[in-house]
Write a protein that holds these residues in place. Structure first.
Motif: not given
Length: 73
Positions: A60-70
């Motif tokens: 969940a953290g990785a998905i959240g950080m990925g979406l945030s940077s994207r």
């Protein structure tokens, strides 16, 4: 020791990497909870119970950080 810890939790720009912090805290709590369950409460060693939750939190953290940077968040 402090320099090694800073290198573990920082990215290439020198800022704190939340996923690294989450991973380190998660692994330490996983080990602590397993030790408590086995040594104090005399339960069977069941890594699946804690491992699945830890994996979900990291994902969940990785998905959240990925979406945030994207999306520039």
């Amino acid at each position: 020791m402090r320099r090694i810890l800073a290198e573990l939790i920082s990215d290439s720009n020198g800022r704190a990497d939340e996923l690294a912090v989450l991973s380190i805290v998660g692994v330490l709590s996983f080990i602590g909870l397993e030790l408590f369950a086995v040594l104090v409460r005399h339960q069977a060693f069941e890594p699946e119970r804690f491992g699945m939750g830890l994996g979900s939190a990291i994902a969940a953290g990785a998905i959240g950080m990925g979406l945030s940077s994207r999306f520039g968040g």
